[in-house]
Design an enzyme around this catalytic site. Structure first.
Site, short mmCIF file in Angstrom:
data_model
loop_
_atom_site.label_atom_id
_atom_site.label_comp_id
_atom_site.label_asym_id
_atom_site.label_seq_id
_atom_site.Cartn_x
_atom_site.Cartn_y
_atom_site.Cartn_z
N SER A 42 -6.51 5.26 -2.17
CA SER A 42 -5.57 4.33 -2.37
C SER A 42 -5.88 2.95 -2.34
O SER A 42 -7.20 2.50 -2.05
CB SER A 42 -4.61 4.26 -0.77
OG SER A 42 -5.53 3.90 0.23
N ASP A 43 -5.01 1.98 -2.98
CA ASP A 43 -5.27 0.70 -3.05
C ASP A 43 -5.26 0.19 -1.47
O ASP A 43 -4.67 1.07 -0.70
CB ASP A 43 -4.52 -0.18 -3.80
CG ASP A 43 -5.12 -1.67 -4.36
OD1 ASP A 43 -5.74 -1.85 -3.35
OD2 ASP A 43 -4.59 -2.24 -5.39
N TRP A 44 -5.66 -0.86 -1.06
CA TRP A 44 -5.66 -1.43 0.55
C TRP A 44 -4.41 -1.42 0.99
O TRP A 44 -3.75 -2.36 0.42
CB TRP A 44 -6.67 -2.50 0.41
CG TRP A 44 -8.20 -2.24 0.83
CD1 TRP A 44 -8.95 -2.75 1.82
CD2 TRP A 44 -9.05 -1.30 0.09
NE1 TRP A 44 -10.33 -2.11 1.59
CE2 TRP A 44 -10.33 -1.30 0.51
CE3 TRP A 44 -8.78 -0.32 -0.97
CZ2 TRP A 44 -11.23 -0.55 0.41
CZ3 TRP A 44 -9.86 0.33 -1.63
CH2 TRP A 44 -11.08 0.34 -0.97
N TYR A 45 -4.34 -0.73 1.88
CA TYR A 45 -2.86 -0.41 2.55
C TYR A 45 -1.60 -0.07 1.56
O TYR A 45 -0.67 -0.19 1.81
CB TYR A 45 -2.45 -1.67 3.21
CG TYR A 45 -3.64 -2.29 4.06
CD1 TYR A 45 -3.80 -1.64 5.44
CD2 TYR A 45 -4.19 -3.56 3.83
CE1 TYR A 45 -4.60 -2.26 6.34
CE2 TYR A 45 -5.18 -4.03 4.58
CZ TYR A 45 -5.56 -3.27 6.09
OH TYR A 45 -6.38 -3.64 6.90
N GLY A 46 -2.16 0.53 0.52
CA GLY A 46 -1.16 0.99 -0.47
C GLY A 46 -0.62 2.64 -0.05
O GLY A 46 0.04 2.97 -0.97
#
Length: 689
Positions: free
Chosen positions: A223-227
């Site tokens: 995932s993208d960060w906190y995505g």
């Protein structure tokens, strides 16, 4: 190589869960961290930011030019060298996976992250994506291609839905990712945005069906960060690793307002206890968890982390510094020139601009790199010139912007080095220009991850500065240092216009190389420069969208394809770039059904670099709208004065094809156009398909 099945059999479920959810790096340098399993000699996996160089927290590294500058070289071999160099520097910092390259297509000229991307043309973006990945992976570092897929704007990036049809996805937005997979990328990062209503982290069709099943991607999807949006949706869609896996900020962040474009960093740990609960209740199968872990371990094994392979690194070496300078010079595009350039060695130069005393390293955000050394325009030109170089800021500095300035609980971004403290004076800049043989004005924009530009105009009073200096000296050269296209309302009043992009640590040295003619300006435009209102995304429905929906109803008519199909003329077309010498083209000849050859001769009086480009013009097909022509490939060639050479161009299959419930090549006569840009055609030849 390690026996992954045997390791899986020995891992407890708790240990497996620890390998699919990030946690804090005890050394504090990694962008993302998986702790490993010491009991089974599985080491940690460290992931680090890196599109423009390594951004290990608190550490320094070679600051390479913006990826868009690399793209402007049209040179896959050079991109491959850059990928390998960045990977060696990642290893030197003890990092295992590089969060690069970014390969999203340049659809929106205002996008604040265009400087990290490669092109508006899928064939060019794919060729460079492939080369960067090959370079990274060649050094036993995992390449993480991002942001999958249709992440073409930063405005509302965590909520906006890219409503895009299958044809445009297949012909434009997916090819650079497929090229990266075919080149051996070990990881793919999902984007924050939605596609056709579904968040990419939950997008089973694109992540599971297309990326993994259709393309055969064997690595892990992160995932993208906190995505991450959901636990069950993401796991069953095919997402393998949650990053960073732990919340940012204080324990109680209730009521915190997260700015537009910034994900809610209090939402983390969805692949922790919630994933365990989902496995217990049957929402996610235990086999899916095993697959997630096997994909991570498989990539760790492939780069030597599981067998103790020696993986020495290399940091701030002479060859890396030389490469950064080479890319910066090679990517510099000469947009206009009345003969003022190259400068004579003994010319007295007035160097003007609010930031001439600092190197333009890059844009803001996760790509920010802190170099060991950098060269400002003042230092670069002063070291090269045999005349006098006088500097004047002229106007107040342009405020830098950074993702990190927008984050709650996080100190500000890197910013740029401070110049002199004196109050700038437009009168002083004009006086310096009047007294000099040549005036060079360095202008810049300010872009960052998480923000799009409000306008394509240069920010601040830079247009005013350029106009005033040009009025004082008719030999005024404007050097643009931008993250994408900008408007140039003064271009008819100046002697030359140079696009330098974000040149990185070698800024001033590379600028001097080109301005004084030590290097021919070898760059060509990987994006179209045009008036702001003429791009297809000038329509609010298309950008930034309405009610969190950005409609991609321009279809495949993006960039030069749009301008070919309409009445608006670009300011500087795709592929454009002038040289200090003159090239003549002979007739084109067919070598095979996907290869053409043309003889190019340097008829000028100095050496030069030509970027020979090929475009495919398809036959008319009833009921089908196709672009007038499609970029199919290019080759960069250096020729001495009087030298000629036969240049062979391989034509990418994507340029012949269209997607309609599958790939098809229409039968008929295709015209291959060979030339210096999309509009500067020098030779044509027909090929029947």
């Amino acid at each position: 190589m390690a026996d992954i099945d045997a390791l899986l059999a020995e891992l407890t479920r708790t240990e497996k869960l620890s390998l699919v959810r990030g946690t804090a790096d005890p050394e504090g340098t990694a962008t993302g961290y998986l702790p490993g399993v010491p009991r089974l000699d599985i080491p940690p996996l460290r992931l680090v930011d890196g599109p423009l160089g390594i951004r290990a927290e608190g550490e320094r590294a070679t600051a390479f030019p913006a990826t868009l500058a690399t793209a402007a070289t049209f040179d896959s071999a050079l991109a491959r060298e850059q990928g390998a160099a960045m990977a060696r520097e990642a290893r030197a910092h003890g990092q295992d996976a590089l969060l690069a390259p970014g390969v999203n297509l340049v659809r929106v000229p205002h996008c604040g992250r265009n400087f990290e991307y490669l092109s508006e043309a899928p064939v060019l973006a794919s060729a460079l994506s492939r080369a960067l990945v090959e370079g990274i992976e060649s050094q036993d570092v995992i390449a993480t291609v991002k942001h999958f897929v249709a992440n073409n704007q930063e405005t509302h990036r965590t909520t906006v839905s890219a409503d895009v049809d299958e044809r445009a996805l297949r012909e434009l937005y997916l090819p650079p990712f497929r090229a990266a997979v075919e080149a051996g990328a070990g990881s793919v990062m999902t984007a924050y945005n939605r596609v056709n209503g579904t968040h990419m982290s939950d997008h089973g069709r694109l992540v599971g069906d297309v990326l993994k099943d259709e393309w055969g991607f064997a690595g892990y999807v992160v995932s993208d960060w906190y995505g991450l949006e959901t636990t069950v949706g993401a796991a069953t869609a095919g997402l393998d690793v949650e990053m960073p896996g732990v919340s940012a900020g204080p324990d109680d962040s209730e009521g915190v307002e997260w700015p537009d474009g910034i994900p809610d960093a209090s939402r983390a740990g969805l692949f922790g206890d919630p994933l365990a609960d989902a496995i217990d209740d049957g929402s996610v199968s235990a086999d899916r968890l095993d697959d997630m872990v096997a994909r991570v371990l498989g990539q760790m094994a492939r780069v030597g982390l599981l067998d103790g392979r020696d993986r020495p690194g290399e940091l701030d070496s002479e060859r890396h510094r030389d490469l950064a300078r080479d890319i910066a010079a090679r990517g510099t595009v000469l947009l206009d020139n009345d003969g003022t350039l190259p400068l004579s060695d003994d010319a007295d130069v007035a160097l003007v601009g609010p930031h001439v005393h600092e190197a333009k390293l890059g844009g803001g955000g996760s790509s920010e790199t802190t170099p060991f050394r950098s060269v400002s325009p003042v230092d670069g030109l002063t070291a090269r010139s045999e005349g006098t170089v006088t500097s004047a800021r002229g106007i107040p500095e342009i405020e830098s912007v950074s993702l990190f300035d927008l984050l709650p609980f996080v100190d500000g971004g890197r910013g740029d080095e401070s110049g002199p403290d004196e109050d700038p004076s437009l009168d002083d800049a004009v006086a310096a220009a009047e007294a000099a043989d040549v005036a060079v004005v360095c202008a810049r924009d300010a872009t960052t991850e998480a923000r799009d530009r409000d306008s394509l105009a240069l920010p601040g009073r830079q247009d005013e500065l350029i106009e005033a200096v040009a009025a004082a000296n008719d030999r005024t050269v404007v050097v643009l240092r931008t993250g994408g296209p900008v408007e140039t309302p003064w271009r008819d009043d100046v002697a030359a216009v140079v696009e330098q992009w974000y040149p990185g640590q070698a800024d001033g040295a590379a600028l001097a190389d080109v301005l004084y003619g030590d290097r021919d300006p070898g760059g060509r435009l990987p994006v179209t420069f045009a008036p702001e209102g003429t791009y297809p995304t000038a329509d609010e429905r298309r950008f930034p969208g309405i009610d969190d929906i950005a409609r991609y109803d321009e279809g495949v008519f993006v960039g030069y394809r749009h301008f070919d199909a309409g009445e608006d003329e670009p300011t500087y077309p795709f592929g454009h770039g002038e040289s200090y010498t003159t090239f003549e083209y002979g007739d084109a000849a067919v070598v095979s059904d996907a290869t053409v050859e043309v003889t190019v001769e340097n008829v000028g009086d100095r050496p030069g670099r030509e970027v020979v480009q090929a475009y495919v013009r398809p036959p008319a097909t009833d009921g089908v709208e196709r672009p007038e022509r499609e970029f199919a490939g290019a080759r960069s060639v250096v020729l001495d004065s009087g030298e000629s050479r036969a240049v062979t161009l391989d034509l990418d299959g994507l340029a012949w094809s269209r997607y309609d419930d599958g790939w098809t090549v229409d039968g008929g006569r295709y015209t291959v156009e060979v030339g210096r840009s999309v509009v500067d055609v020098r030779a044509t030849v027909g090929i029947d398909r």
